[in-house]
Write an enzyme that holds these catalytic residues in place. Structure first.
Site, PDB file in Angstrom:
ATOM      1  N   ASN A 104     -30.076 -26.030 -29.306  1.00 54.12           N
ATOM      2  CA  ASN A 104     -30.765 -27.287 -29.098  1.00 54.12           C
ATOM      3  C   ASN A 104     -31.638 -27.167 -27.845  1.00 54.12           C
ATOM      4  O   ASN A 104     -31.296 -26.473 -26.884  1.00 54.12           O
ATOM      5  CB  ASN A 104     -29.811 -28.491 -29.037  1.00 54.12           C
ATOM      6  CG  ASN A 104     -28.631 -28.320 -28.114  1.00 54.12           C
ATOM      7  OD1 ASN A 104     -28.256 -27.213 -27.752  1.00 54.12           O
ATOM      8  ND2 ASN A 104     -28.030 -29.422 -27.719  1.00 54.12           N
TER       9      ASN A 104
ATOM     10  N   GLU B 102     -33.524 -29.804 -25.411  1.00 57.21           N
ATOM     11  CA  GLU B 102     -33.717 -31.224 -25.093  1.00 57.21           C
ATOM     12  C   GLU B 102     -34.974 -31.414 -24.241  1.00 57.21           C
ATOM     13  O   GLU B 102     -35.598 -30.448 -23.794  1.00 57.21           O
ATOM     14  CB  GLU B 102     -32.454 -31.753 -24.395  1.00 57.21           C
ATOM     15  CG  GLU B 102     -31.243 -31.641 -25.318  1.00 57.21           C
ATOM     16  CD  GLU B 102     -29.982 -32.285 -24.774  1.00 57.21           C
ATOM     17  OE1 GLU B 102     -29.904 -32.583 -23.569  1.00 57.21           O
ATOM     18  OE2 GLU B 102     -29.048 -32.489 -25.591  1.00 57.21           O
TER      19      GLU B 102
ATOM     20  N   GLU C 226     -30.035 -26.090 -35.250  1.00 64.18           N
ATOM     21  CA  GLU C 226     -30.210 -25.666 -36.648  1.00 64.18           C
ATOM     22  C   GLU C 226     -31.686 -25.575 -37.018  1.00 64.18           C
ATOM     23  O   GLU C 226     -32.115 -24.656 -37.713  1.00 64.18           O
ATOM     24  CB  GLU C 226     -29.522 -26.658 -37.595  1.00 64.18           C
ATOM     25  CG  GLU C 226     -28.011 -26.743 -37.430  1.00 64.18           C
ATOM     26  CD  GLU C 226     -27.569 -27.807 -36.441  1.00 64.18           C
ATOM     27  OE1 GLU C 226     -28.263 -28.012 -35.414  1.00 64.18           O
ATOM     28  OE2 GLU C 226     -26.533 -28.432 -36.690  1.00 64.18           O
TER      29      GLU C 226
HETATM   30  N1  THU Z   1     -27.409 -31.350 -31.821  1.00 65.93           N
HETATM   31  C1  THU Z   1     -27.655 -30.139 -32.423  1.00 65.93           C
HETATM   32  O1  THU Z   1     -28.343 -29.288 -31.863  1.00 65.93           O
HETATM   33  N2  THU Z   1     -27.109 -29.918 -33.636  1.00 65.93           N
HETATM   34  C2  THU Z   1     -26.223 -30.748 -34.256  1.00 65.93           C
HETATM   35  O2  THU Z   1     -25.740 -30.421 -35.327  1.00 65.93           O
HETATM   36  C3  THU Z   1     -25.848 -32.019 -33.622  1.00 65.93           C
HETATM   37  C4  THU Z   1     -26.678 -32.409 -32.459  1.00 65.93           C
HETATM   38  C5  THU Z   1     -27.905 -31.560 -30.452  1.00 65.93           C
HETATM   39  C6  THU Z   1     -29.028 -32.525 -30.283  1.00 65.93           C
HETATM   40  C7  THU Z   1     -28.832 -32.956 -28.832  1.00 65.93           C
HETATM   41  O3  THU Z   1     -29.445 -31.996 -27.995  1.00 65.93           O
HETATM   42  C8  THU Z   1     -27.338 -32.875 -28.615  1.00 65.93           C
HETATM   43  O4  THU Z   1     -26.837 -32.051 -29.666  1.00 65.93           O
HETATM   44  C9  THU Z   1     -26.640 -34.210 -28.632  1.00 65.93           C
HETATM   45  O5  THU Z   1     -27.012 -34.954 -29.735  1.00 65.93           O
END
Ligand code: THU
Length: 132
Positions: free
Chosen positions: A45, A47, A58
């Site tokens: 992820n 941000e 993903e």
């Molecule tokens: N997030 C993911 O990367 N994949 C998931 O399956 C669930 C959520 C991330 C998005 C954000 O950076 C953090 O987790 C909290 O929502």
């Protein structure tokens, strides 16, 4: 997937999680996507101070595979605290390329805690290109 291939994919997702950029949620996620060629594409992820721009691990992994010319997805492993399943947006994004994709979720605190799903179970009645 052989046991060895499964373990390699989980290890790649655990490795990716270390590079997650999640200063706002403190919820690092790592993903590893295997394609039909056998290659693995990692994602984390990423941000942003403008929260809505955040992208999930993903989708980063899937986009990396597509950008490398690989659209035939074989399986994805996702590592997070608690071993969550992909969010709705990621389910739809993955379904574009692999409606039946096997998804392995892994709890980063107990990596032996794993579950396997198929994307059509997590996203039934998929909206897809044939609907257009
Ligand atoms: N997030 C993911 O990367 N994949 C998931 O399956 C669930 C959520 C991330 C998005 C954000 O950076 C953090 O987790 C909290 O929502």
């Amino acid at each position: 997937m052989t046991d060895l291939a499964h373990e390699e994919l989980v290890r790649a997702a655990l490795d990716a999680q270390k590079r997650a950029y999640a200063p706002y949620s403190s919820f690092p996620v790592g993903a590893a996507l295997r394609t039909a060629s056998g290659k693995i594409y990692q994602g984390t992820n990423v941000e942003n101070a403008s929260f809505g721009l955040t992208i999930c691990a993903e989708r980063v992994a899937a986009a990396a595979a597509v950008a490398a010319g690989e659209r035939d997805f074989a399986a994805i492993a996702v590592v997070s605290r608690g071993g969550v399943t992909p969010c709705g947006a990621c389910r739809q994004f993955l379904a574009e390329f692999a409606p039946l994709l096997p998804i392995v979720t892994v709890d980063s605190q107990q990596p032996d805690r794993q579950a396997t799903y198929r994307l059509d179970a997590l996203l039934p009645e998929q909206f897809a290109k044939d609907d257009l």
